[in-house]
Structures are given as structure tokens and as C-alpha cells.
Design a protein around this motif. Structure first.
Motif, PDB file in Angstrom:
ATOM      1  N   GLY A  78       0.631  -1.179  -0.079  1.00  0.00           N
ATOM      2  CA  GLY A  78       0.071   0.016  -0.027  1.00  0.00           C
ATOM      3  C   GLY A  78       0.754   1.208   0.010  1.00  0.00           C
ATOM      4  N   ALA A 133      -7.627   3.597  10.212  1.00  0.00           N
ATOM      5  CA  ALA A 133      -9.105   2.981   9.870  1.00  0.00           C
ATOM      6  C   ALA A 133      -9.185   1.632   9.003  1.00  0.00           C
ATOM      7  CB  ALA A 133      -9.417   3.918   8.757  1.00  0.00           C
ATOM      8  N   ALA A 134     -10.340   1.047   9.099  1.00  0.00           N
ATOM      9  CA  ALA A 134     -10.437  -0.406   8.800  1.00  0.00           C
ATOM     10  C   ALA A 134     -10.000  -0.705   7.294  1.00  0.00           C
ATOM     11  CB  ALA A 134     -11.755  -0.856   8.838  1.00  0.00           C
ATOM     12  N   ASP A 135     -10.017   0.333   6.252  1.00  0.00           N
ATOM     13  CA  ASP A 135      -9.571   0.237   5.018  1.00  0.00           C
ATOM     14  C   ASP A 135      -8.159   0.848   4.757  1.00  0.00           C
ATOM     15  OD1 ASP A 135     -10.208   2.911   5.221  1.00  0.00           O
ATOM     16  OD2 ASP A 135     -11.242   3.069   3.520  1.00  0.00           O
ATOM     17  N   ALA A 136      -7.473   1.079   5.940  1.00  0.00           N
ATOM     18  CA  ALA A 136      -6.209   1.631   5.720  1.00  0.00           C
ATOM     19  C   ALA A 136      -5.468   0.271   5.091  1.00  0.00           C
ATOM     20  CB  ALA A 136      -5.651   1.996   6.972  1.00  0.00           C
ATOM     21  N   SER A 137      -4.149   0.754   4.400  1.00  0.00           N
ATOM     22  CA  SER A 137      -3.295  -0.359   3.865  1.00  0.00           C
ATOM     23  C   SER A 137      -2.447  -0.523   5.026  1.00  0.00           C
ATOM     24  CB  SER A 137      -2.401   0.173   2.631  1.00  0.00           C
ATOM     25  OG  SER A 137      -1.508   1.262   3.161  1.00  0.00           O
ATOM     26  N   ARG A 197      -5.241  -7.322  12.496  1.00  0.00           N
ATOM     27  CA  ARG A 197      -6.195  -6.549  11.621  1.00  0.00           C
ATOM     28  C   ARG A 197      -6.407  -7.524  10.506  1.00  0.00           C
ATOM     29  NH1 ARG A 197      -6.277  -1.040  11.503  1.00  0.00           N
ATOM     30  NH2 ARG A 197      -6.379  -1.093   9.200  1.00  0.00           N
ATOM     31  N   GLU A 237      -0.036   2.203   5.599  1.00  0.00           N
ATOM     32  CA  GLU A 237      -0.693   3.448   6.071  1.00  0.00           C
ATOM     33  C   GLU A 237      -0.846   3.116   7.679  1.00  0.00           C
ATOM     34  OE1 GLU A 237      -3.292   4.655   2.280  1.00  0.00           O
ATOM     35  OE2 GLU A 237      -4.054   3.419   3.897  1.00  0.00           O
TER      36      GLU A 237
END
Lengths: 192, 192
Positions: free
Chosen positions: A192, B74-78, B137, B81
Motif C-alpha cells: 500500500g 481505519a479499517a480500510d487503511a493499507s 487487523r 498506512e
């Protein structure tokens, strides 16, 4: 098949790992290791500075083989292609003894803070050897460091799979490690 | 500006690093460290198990802050990130003292095999903390391990730049480390 005739050094490694596992690292003495291996204490000290250094056996050879394989990669090889050649060279030199002691070595390390430190230093040394060999080829330092960590992770994952496998030949260490390197390369593209 | 009032723990760290640099790690005793810091030997042992553990001061805090920062992404963070948030949290907690002792710490480690082992274990622990927080995660393990190594490399490169800089504020540690993470991310794309 020829009978496997381990030398003093190999017998000392096996004896030490066995004793560390059976009675703990702290309670194992150099005298006990030498006795179990059937050699004298002075023979022990010709091979190792102290009982902890037994764990690092082969570290210098591994680092040298990694560096040689990397140095021989074609001039236009990518950093990871060069690392793959280094791993192939280093893993190709590992034999049945390295595989056999894997589970006991793992247990001994898990039970001793001092062995964990020695193992950590071994990883750091291998990564440094890879990085230095890549930097000598003109690879920029951050990239060389990253490739060094990738190489060590691949080696560790390959070794764990090889020594945990029910049946495996000496050649499988190379195969498992190069597969792990590919897996890590793919993972790096998705970070990412 | 308020006068900086270091507590006993901070004074012990500074005293130990000074003595390691001045007279060598092997020749430094806990009694000497305590004397230089102006505290009793028993105060030393309330803070550290032995002289080597002084080097690991802050290791648990760093690992905890890294894990907290990663968990709050955040849940959609790579994965990277999330690692950046962990590094931001951990580096943001470092102060002028951490920066000041950098050059002496580096010299003391370079001169002592025992301190090199402790430093290696510190790196391995930080990488493991990052990996565990990412795996929690749902990041696959090889990717989590790779991101752990990247995070530690970024931390080390950021710290080296911060403590070597002629002038730098506490905030610069975060800035340098995140810049190093970006640099490593770019390097990973070009590994081949």
C-alpha cells in the motif's frame, strides 16, 4: 548410500542443542556438551568461544555464501534476482543435519532469552551481509537494506517449512526458500 | 522555557551511556552508573535488571505505542498506512533526551558485542510488535512480517537522521521517520 560420519564440530552442535532442549540452556555447561559429543573440552574451545556461540555455527559461512551468490549475479540482475542467487548458494550448502536440529533448536531458543539475543544477532548479520553485497553492486542503501530484510525473512520461512516438513530432501531447502522469496515479493507489491 | 528536570530513570540512562562511551561497556559497573546518576544501587535495580537492560530502555513503550497506532488505523487503511500511524505515535513520544544520547549510544554499541546483541533483540521485538498488530487487523503473515521490517528500518533511518542533525526539534523525529518510510516504500517497488 554412504553412512553419514559427523565430525567433532557437527557432534558438538547436536550435543549442545540436545542438552539445551533437555535441561535448559542455563543449566548446560561446556563440559557436558563436550562429554555428550565424546570430545575433550579443549576440542570444544577449538571450535567455539563459548556455549552460546554454538548457536551461531555456520553464520559466517552462510553470510559468505550469500555474498558470493549475489556478487556473481549478472550485471543487469535486479536486487531481488541477485538475492535469489545468494539464497540458492547458501541454502544449497545446508544438509540433513541442519534440517534435523531445527525443531530442537527452535524449542531451545524459545526457552532462553540469551539464545534469543544470539539468534537476533544472527539475523542482523545475515541481513547486513546481503545489504553490503548489494551496495557493492551499486544498489542504493535503503533498497539494499530492504532486500537484506526480505532475504532473511525468506531464509527463515524456508527453513521453518523445511525443518517442519515430515519428509524433505536437502534440495528442498533451496526450493522452499525461493518460494518464500517469491511470496514476499508479491506481498511487497500489496503493502500500500 | 521550563528547566528540564530529569528523573532518576533518565539520569541512569544518560550516566550509563556516558560511562559505556568513556570507559567501555565491559569495564562499567552498576555501582558506577548509579554513582554518576546520583542515585543508590537499589534505585538502579528498581529501574533495570542489569546494565545491559539500560540499552533497552523504552523498548516496551515503543512497541506498545506502535501497536496502539496501528490498531487505531481505519479499517480500510493499507498495511503501510497503518504502520505510518504506529510510527507517528511512537516517534511522537520521543524527546530531546532520546536525540541527545544518539551519537554516544551508537559509539557504545559499535564497541560492544554484548550491546550489539541487545540492540539486535530490540529491533526484532519492534518488528514483532508491528507484525502482531497488523496480523490482528487481518493482514496475512508474510505481508505483516515484511511491513514489520519496513517499519523498523524506517524508525532506524529516521532516528539516525534525527540524532545526527545539527539542529532538530522533537517533532522532526516523526517527520524524518515518515519520510524514511516513504523512501523505503518507493525502494520496494523497484526491487525487481
Amino acid at each position: 548410500m554412504a553412512r553419514w560420519e559427523p565430525g567433532a564440530r557437527e557432534r558438538l552442535v547436536v550435543a549442545a542443542v540436545d542438552l539445551f532442549t533437555e535441561q535448559g540452556y542455563d543449566d548446560t555447561t561446556v563440559v557436558q556438551i563436550a562429554e555428550r559429543a565424546g570430545v575433550t573440552k579443549s576440542t570444544f574451545f577449538r571450535h567455539f568461544a563459548d556455549k552460546r556461540e554454538v548457536l551461531a555455527a555456520g553464520q559466517e559461512t552462510l553470510s559468505r555464501l550469500l555474498a558470493e551468490g549475489i556478487a556473481e549475479a549478472a550485471a543487469d540482475a535486479s536486487p531481488l534476482e541477485a538475492v535469489a542467487l545468494g539464497l540458492k548458494r547458501a541454502c544449497g550448502a545446508m544438509g540433513q543435519l541442519n534440517r534435523d536440529i531445527g525443531p530442537r533448536l527452535k524449542a531451545a531458543i524459545a526457552a532462553s532469552a540469551e539464545l534469543q539475543e544470539r539468534a537476533a544477532l544472527k539475523s542482523v548479520s545475515m541481513a547486513a551481509a546481503i545489504t553490503a553485497a548489494l551496495v557493492a553492486r551499486g544498489v542504493p542503501e535503503p533498497m539494499g537494506q530492504l532486500a537484506g530484510e526480505l532475504g532473511v525473512l525468506a531464509f527463515k520461512r524456508g527453513y521453518a517449512r523445511w525443518s517442519d516438513a515430515g519428509h524433505a530432501s536437502a534440495d528442498d531447502m533451496v526450493r522452499y526458500t525461493l518460494a518464500a522469496l517469491d511470496e514476499l515479493r508479491e506481498a511487497s507489491a500489496a503493502l500500500g
